[in-house]
Design a protein around this motif. Sequence first.
Motif, PDB file in Angstrom:
ATOM      1  N   HIS A 155     110.108 -19.246  18.712  1.00 55.76           N
ATOM      2  CA  HIS A 155     111.281 -18.427  18.382  1.00 55.76           C
ATOM      3  C   HIS A 155     112.432 -19.247  17.796  1.00 55.76           C
ATOM      4  CE1 HIS A 155     109.412 -15.044  20.535  1.00 55.76           C
ATOM      5  NE2 HIS A 155     109.146 -15.910  21.506  1.00 55.76           N
ATOM      6  N   TYR A 156     112.113 -20.364  17.131  1.00 52.53           N
ATOM      7  CA  TYR A 156     113.196 -21.116  16.497  1.00 52.53           C
ATOM      8  C   TYR A 156     112.999 -21.256  14.981  1.00 52.53           C
ATOM      9  CZ  TYR A 156     109.986 -25.133  17.162  1.00 52.53           C
ATOM     10  OH  TYR A 156     108.902 -25.973  17.178  1.00 52.53           O
ATOM     11  N   TYR A 157     112.006 -20.556  14.434  1.00 47.42           N
ATOM     12  CA  TYR A 157     111.870 -20.545  12.977  1.00 47.42           C
ATOM     13  C   TYR A 157     112.655 -19.366  12.419  1.00 47.42           C
ATOM     14  CZ  TYR A 157     110.199 -20.075   8.258  1.00 47.42           C
ATOM     15  OH  TYR A 157     110.167 -19.959   6.897  1.00 47.42           O
ATOM     16  N   PHE A 158     113.279 -19.567  11.268  1.00 48.57           N
ATOM     17  CA  PHE A 158     114.010 -18.491  10.608  1.00 48.57           C
ATOM     18  C   PHE A 158     113.926 -18.689   9.103  1.00 48.57           C
ATOM     19  CE2 PHE A 158     116.643 -21.500  13.002  1.00 48.57           C
ATOM     20  CZ  PHE A 158     116.975 -22.390  11.989  1.00 48.57           C
ATOM     21  N   ILE A 162     106.820 -17.029   1.348  1.00 51.32           N
ATOM     22  CA  ILE A 162     106.918 -17.486   2.732  1.00 51.32           C
ATOM     23  C   ILE A 162     106.822 -16.302   3.694  1.00 51.32           C
ATOM     24  CG2 ILE A 162     109.461 -17.424   2.762  1.00 51.32           C
ATOM     25  CD1 ILE A 162     107.141 -19.958   4.573  1.00 51.32           C
ATOM     26  N   GLU A 163     107.320 -15.149   3.310  1.00 54.08           N
ATOM     27  CA  GLU A 163     107.190 -13.970   4.174  1.00 54.08           C
ATOM     28  C   GLU A 163     105.732 -13.565   4.314  1.00 54.08           C
ATOM     29  OE1 GLU A 163     109.256  -9.610   4.858  1.00 54.08           O
ATOM     30  OE2 GLU A 163     109.012 -10.324   2.798  1.00 54.08           O
ATOM     31  N   GLN A 164     104.974 -13.554   3.219  1.00 53.12           N
ATOM     32  CA  GLN A 164     103.554 -13.208   3.290  1.00 53.12           C
ATOM     33  C   GLN A 164     102.793 -14.213   4.150  1.00 53.12           C
ATOM     34  OE1 GLN A 164     103.006 -13.211  -1.010  1.00 53.12           O
ATOM     35  NE2 GLN A 164     102.603 -11.006  -1.003  1.00 53.12           N
ATOM     36  N   ILE A 165     103.134 -15.484   4.026  1.00 53.01           N
ATOM     37  CA  ILE A 165     102.478 -16.526   4.834  1.00 53.01           C
ATOM     38  C   ILE A 165     102.780 -16.310   6.314  1.00 53.01           C
ATOM     39  CG2 ILE A 165     102.499 -18.999   5.372  1.00 53.01           C
ATOM     40  CD1 ILE A 165     102.973 -19.460   2.322  1.00 53.01           C
ATOM     41  N   CYS A 166     104.048 -16.049   6.628  1.00 52.66           N
ATOM     42  CA  CYS A 166     104.440 -15.844   8.033  1.00 52.66           C
ATOM     43  C   CYS A 166     103.748 -14.628   8.632  1.00 52.66           C
ATOM     44  CB  CYS A 166     105.954 -15.686   8.133  1.00 52.66           C
ATOM     45  SG  CYS A 166     106.883 -17.214   7.888  1.00 52.66           S
ATOM     46  N   ILE A 215     111.221 -12.685  12.910  1.00 49.80           N
ATOM     47  CA  ILE A 215     111.789 -13.865  12.272  1.00 49.80           C
ATOM     48  C   ILE A 215     113.124 -13.504  11.628  1.00 49.80           C
ATOM     49  CG2 ILE A 215     111.431 -15.688  10.569  1.00 49.80           C
ATOM     50  CD1 ILE A 215     108.423 -15.194  10.846  1.00 49.80           C
ATOM     51  N   PRO A 216     114.222 -14.055  12.129  1.00 48.02           N
ATOM     52  CA  PRO A 216     115.539 -13.748  11.548  1.00 48.02           C
ATOM     53  C   PRO A 216     115.763 -14.533  10.258  1.00 48.02           C
ATOM     54  CG  PRO A 216     115.795 -15.328  13.313  1.00 48.02           C
ATOM     55  CD  PRO A 216     114.327 -14.970  13.286  1.00 48.02           C
ATOM     56  N   MET A 217     116.802 -14.175   9.545  1.00 46.68           N
ATOM     57  CA  MET A 217     117.169 -14.910   8.340  1.00 46.68           C
ATOM     58  C   MET A 217     118.575 -15.463   8.530  1.00 46.68           C
ATOM     59  SD  MET A 217     116.837 -13.895   4.327  1.00 46.68           S
ATOM     60  CE  MET A 217     117.764 -12.356   4.446  1.00 46.68           C
ATOM     61  N   ILE A 218     118.761 -16.738   8.172  1.00 45.01           N
ATOM     62  CA  ILE A 218     120.060 -17.395   8.312  1.00 45.01           C
ATOM     63  C   ILE A 218     120.561 -17.794   6.933  1.00 45.01           C
ATOM     64  CG2 ILE A 218     121.229 -19.449   9.212  1.00 45.01           C
ATOM     65  CD1 ILE A 218     119.510 -19.340  11.640  1.00 45.01           C
ATOM     66  N   ASN A 219     121.847 -17.628   6.734  1.00 43.56           N
ATOM     67  CA  ASN A 219     122.473 -17.992   5.469  1.00 43.56           C
ATOM     68  C   ASN A 219     122.126 -19.434   5.096  1.00 43.56           C
ATOM     69  OD1 ASN A 219     125.008 -19.348   4.078  1.00 43.56           O
ATOM     70  ND2 ASN A 219     125.000 -17.191   3.489  1.00 43.56           N
ATOM     71  N   GLY A 220     121.697 -19.627   3.845  1.00 38.49           N
ATOM     72  CA  GLY A 220     121.245 -20.941   3.407  1.00 38.49           C
ATOM     73  C   GLY A 220     122.316 -22.008   3.477  1.00 38.49           C
TER      74      GLY A 220
END
Length: 334
Positions: free
Chosen positions: A196-199, A245-249, A262-267
């Motif tokens: 739970h630490y990948y985003f 990357i979304e398809q891979i995940c 999987i959340p998304m964080i501002n780059g």
Amino acid sequence: MNYIIFGGSGFIGTHLIHLLRSECMKEQDKIYDLDIVMPGEEGVVPGIVEKNEGVRYIRCDVRKHIEADFETTADDIIFNLSAVHRTPGHRDREYFETNIRGAENITEFAEKHGIRKILFTSSIAPYGAAEALKTERSLPMPNTPYGISKLTAEKIHEKWSVRDSSRELTILRPGIVYGKGEHGNMTRLYKGIKGHYYFYAGRKDTVKACIYVKDLVRFMKYRMIDHSFRGSDVINCTFDPPYTIEQICEAMKKATELSSRIPMINGTVLMTAAKVIGPVGGKKVGIHPDRVKKLMVSTNISGKKLADTGFSFGYTLEESFRDWFRDCGEEGLY
């Protein structure tokens, strides 16, 4: 005949040796693994290559002149897998010392012993970082010491090839290679999702060219053993079209029965955090400026040329993750 593998004790090499032993070796054939590390040492994948009959392990530093104490033949095949490749992780000089000097010494070895077939695993790094789709005809624009060293090594192999019209050279440019023993980007991705630490780093549509290691070594066999050709060629090794990357995940989650969101964080926020955390240990979990930057930039590499060779992938993306997961058992992907 001999299968001479430089760098055969590493991730790809162990899978290649396993394939050669199970599908290619005849009674008089031999496999020689020339590597700076030996079985049981760092870089060798336990459970894939251990105590193999017909395989001789020879400690060899490709940065130095190479001498063979075994009998070679004109039918031998060289697989040059040796490289310093992890980025970040090495000083600039190390990429050039191993990747360039190694190419010089290995082609000199082939020249001396009259060996006509070489397969060289290069990288997609010579293309440089860019969003546009890259084919084998695209202008190389490497922007890292690793990419520069690999492109230079390609040219050294090509120079060897043109000196004799009977020689066969295949240069492979694999995308992200994953499978049992990888311990790299895909392993970190799995652990990050599971923990739970990948985003997503600012976007979900980043393209990441990749190939399953079992299909990569099967293509090596298809190209160098099952078929014959003259001259040299460069071939990208990746799914066609490449996945986001979304398809891979999502494929990885489905194959390994993970349900993490999987959340998304501002780059910009993520890069700022990486610059702070990276120098004090962030590299271990992927929070390092170089790795975060790689997450945010596509490796949009065409695999059409590989597909047009007639080679058939043995696995879809999801099937490859499921097979990898099955190989590793209860420990998860590694």
